[in-house]
Write an enzyme that holds these catalytic residues in place. Structure first.
Site, PDB file in Angstrom:
ATOM      1  N   HIS A  61       0.846  -1.211   0.000  1.00 18.20           N
ATOM      2  CA  HIS A  61       0.000   0.000   0.000  1.00 18.20           C
ATOM      3  C   HIS A  61       0.873   1.249   0.000  1.00 18.20           C
ATOM      4  CE1 HIS A  61      -4.073   1.817   1.306  1.00 18.20           C
ATOM      5  NE2 HIS A  61      -3.318   2.751   0.757  1.00 18.20           N
ATOM      6  N   HIS A  63       1.659   5.081  -2.115  1.00 17.00           N
ATOM      7  CA  HIS A  63       1.266   6.094  -3.104  1.00 17.00           C
ATOM      8  C   HIS A  63       2.541   6.694  -3.686  1.00 17.00           C
ATOM      9  CE1 HIS A  63      -3.018   6.002  -1.995  1.00 17.00           C
ATOM     10  NE2 HIS A  63      -2.559   5.712  -0.790  1.00 17.00           N
ATOM     11  N   ARG A  65       2.535   8.535  -6.430  1.00 13.02           N
ATOM     12  CA  ARG A  65       2.107   9.868  -6.921  1.00 13.02           C
ATOM     13  C   ARG A  65       2.384  10.167  -8.392  1.00 13.02           C
ATOM     14  NH1 ARG A  65      -1.349  10.390  -2.893  1.00 13.02           N
ATOM     15  NH2 ARG A  65      -0.506  11.171  -0.938  1.00 13.02           N
ATOM     16  N   ASN A  95      -4.451   6.175  -7.423  1.00 11.49           N
ATOM     17  CA  ASN A  95      -5.026   7.529  -7.400  1.00 11.49           C
ATOM     18  C   ASN A  95      -4.020   8.566  -7.901  1.00 11.49           C
ATOM     19  OD1 ASN A  95      -3.499   7.138  -5.055  1.00 11.49           O
ATOM     20  ND2 ASN A  95      -4.736   8.513  -3.834  1.00 11.49           N
ATOM     21  N   HIS A 180     -10.713   0.730   0.243  1.00 13.67           N
ATOM     22  CA  HIS A 180     -10.579   1.794   1.241  1.00 13.67           C
ATOM     23  C   HIS A 180     -11.963   1.861   1.890  1.00 13.67           C
ATOM     24  CE1 HIS A 180      -9.595   6.148   2.348  1.00 13.67           C
ATOM     25  NE2 HIS A 180     -10.903   6.088   2.524  1.00 13.67           N
ATOM     26  N   HIS A 233      -5.725  -0.553   5.189  1.00 14.58           N
ATOM     27  CA  HIS A 233      -5.531   0.230   6.418  1.00 14.58           C
ATOM     28  C   HIS A 233      -6.626   0.074   7.479  1.00 14.58           C
ATOM     29  CE1 HIS A 233      -8.095   2.815   4.004  1.00 14.58           C
ATOM     30  NE2 HIS A 233      -7.113   3.315   3.286  1.00 14.58           N
ATOM     31  N   ASP A 306       0.695   2.587   3.778  1.00 17.56           N
ATOM     32  CA  ASP A 306      -0.149   3.666   3.233  1.00 17.56           C
ATOM     33  C   ASP A 306       0.711   4.933   3.090  1.00 17.56           C
ATOM     34  OD1 ASP A 306      -2.240   5.052   2.152  1.00 17.56           O
ATOM     35  OD2 ASP A 306      -3.495   5.051   3.961  1.00 17.56           O
ATOM     36  N   HIS A 310       3.103  14.244   0.754  1.00 21.09           N
ATOM     37  CA  HIS A 310       2.500  15.501   0.304  1.00 21.09           C
ATOM     38  C   HIS A 310       3.559  16.600   0.337  1.00 21.09           C
ATOM     39  CE1 HIS A 310      -1.617  14.139   0.178  1.00 21.09           C
ATOM     40  NE2 HIS A 310      -1.515  13.615   1.387  1.00 21.09           N
TER      41      HIS A 310
HETATM   42 ZN   LIG Z   1      -7.157   4.591   1.653  1.00 20.42          ZN
HETATM   43 ZN   LIG Z   2      -3.809   4.740   0.626  1.00 15.66          ZN
END
Ligand SMILES: [Zn+2]
Ligand SMILES: [Zn+2]
Length: 427
Positions: A61, A63, A65, A95, A180, A233, A306, A310
């Site tokens: 899991h 990200h 980006r 995402n 999610h 998560h 997760d 940012h």
């Molecule tokens: Zn999530």
């Molecule tokens: Zn996530």
């Protein structure tokens, strides 16, 4: 390619029931021998005495980006953060912009990871087109391109009928559905866990039920369709209890949790520090206790980060306005070792299992072992010396960690991917 002999480390390889001193030989990018006192010559020798040697960790899991949010993280920086944490395989969430909802994006990520990445990257495809939660993505196409699972992570699938059909297809395709789990109506634009802490801080709460009801719905649909369903998560006591019950029935349901759900609670949120803001939010002490119990009893199958980087501008603002999410790759094992293994909640071997073979099985990848003949992905961790978490030294572009300044044991010393040293700690 150089051969490497890792000498005298404490080898922990749960898939092969190894937990003791041994040497590990890497030749031509593969693990060729694991055993005590190997009498071989290698181009390079690593002294791993007093350290632990494990299969490279697998984080399902993450990200990364890219594409679309390269100012937060890229495939290059995200995978560099991974190897700095002893992680050699990541499954990346869709995402992005554009989202991973067709095969072109899967190919893009794979080829970019091949060229610029520091570890193995396995894309997860979208459940719905454009991640809008209305129309099913081309699941067969995603699978053929190499997606290892399906998720609209970042957002739930509120439409139960869509989830039912997705599960039916996913079953045929033998893909895991990773949800999610959140009822966005119940969450109602909350920013932290609903409870005493949110009342004291005067912040809008997200009730635990927001997650738990969605876990329940998905379990009902997984039972109906026979699909493999994985809870992303997991953070509430209620979710732990639901997963415990379905496991007794023998359903193909698995769950992950992340280090912040056992190392922190909603009481940890001080001075409206937005590095403590993530979704699902930090929960109550009772939820934290249930997560630890779920880990101890094997109800929770694996650990994932997760990892959600940012830009500082997205975090250095009011708590209400700040983006959800924290980085996790570089503190994954130290938080597992220092907060689960050292206090005796789980054994070192079980911790490594939850970080290697268990997640690999969930997404169906051939990773997480030191079996002879496999691609040599190896991590060496220092569990003797405490070190301070320093976000300014993170390889990740994201510095948004609530653990900055914490003293932990279990930082990665060396990480090998495909037989090559990709990370070496500077002492
Ligand atoms: Zn999530
Ligand atoms: Zn996530």
């Amino acid at each position: 390619m150089k051969s490497i002999l890792i000498q005298s480390g404490h080898v922990v390889d749960p898939a092969n029931q190894l937990d003791g001193e041994a040497d590990v030989l890497v030749q031509e990018g593969k693990i060729t021998k694991v055993g005590k006192g190997l009498k071989v010559k290698a181009d390079q020798t690593i002294n791993a005495k007093d350290k632990i040697v494990t299969p490279g960790l697998v984080d399902i899991h993450v990200h990364l980006r890219e594409p679309g949010f390269e100012y937060k993280e890229t495939i290059a920086t995200g995978t560099l953060a991974a190897v700095a944490g002893g992680v050699t395989s990541v499954a990346c969430m869709p995402n992005t912009n554009p989202p991973i909802d067709d095969q072109a994006i899967v190919y893009f990520i794979k080829s970019k990871a091949e060229k610029e990445g520091h570890c193995h990257v396995f894309p997860i495809g979208c459940i719905s087109k454009r991640r809008e939660g209305t129309e099913m993505a081309e699941l067969g196409e995603l699978k053929r391109a190499g997606a290892v699972g399906l998720s609209d992570d970042g957002a739930p699938i509120m439409n139960a009928e869509l989830m039912r059909r997705v599960m039916e297809y996913a079953k045929m395709l033998d893909l895991v559905v990773i949800d999610h789990c959140e009822d966005s109506n119940l969450s109602n634009n909350g920013v932290m866990n609903e409870g005493v802490a949110s009342t004291l801080l005067g912040l809008r709460g997200i009730p635990a039920a927001s997650e738990t009801v969605m876990v329940a719905r998905n379990i009902v649909l997984a039972e109906m369709t026979g699909a493999r369903f994985h809870v992303a998560h997991l953070s509430t006591a209620g979710s732990v209890e639901l997963v415990r019950q379905v496991k007794k029935k023998g359903l193909k349901i698995t769950a992950e949790t992340a280090p912040h759900y056992w190392a922190l609670s909603d009481k940890s949120i001080k001075n409206y520090n937005s590095n403590f803001k993530m979704n699902p939010p930090l929960r109550s002490d009772e939820d934290v206790a249930a997560i630890r119990k779920g880990i101890k009893e094997g109800v929770i199958d694996c650990i994932a980060t997760d990892h959600a980087p940012h830009a500082s501008t997205e975090k250095q603002c009011e708590f209400d306005e700040a983006a959800f999410g924290i980085v996790g790759l570089e503190t994954l094992f130290p938080l597992t070792y220092s907060h689960l293994v050292e206090p005796g909640i789980i054994s070192l071997s079980r911790a490594i299992e939850m970080l290697t073979v268990a997640p690999s099985k969930i997404v169906g990848i051939d990773k997480g072992t030191l079996s002879e003949g496999v691609v040599a992905d190896v991590a060496i961790f220092d569990i003797q010396n405490e070190q301070k978490v320093d976000v300014s030294k993170f390889k990740s572009r994201g510095k948004n960690s609530p653990f900055n300044g914490w003293n932990l044991k279990g930082f990665a010393a060396t990480t090998i991917v495909g037989g090559e040293i990709k990370y070496q700690r500077e002492d």
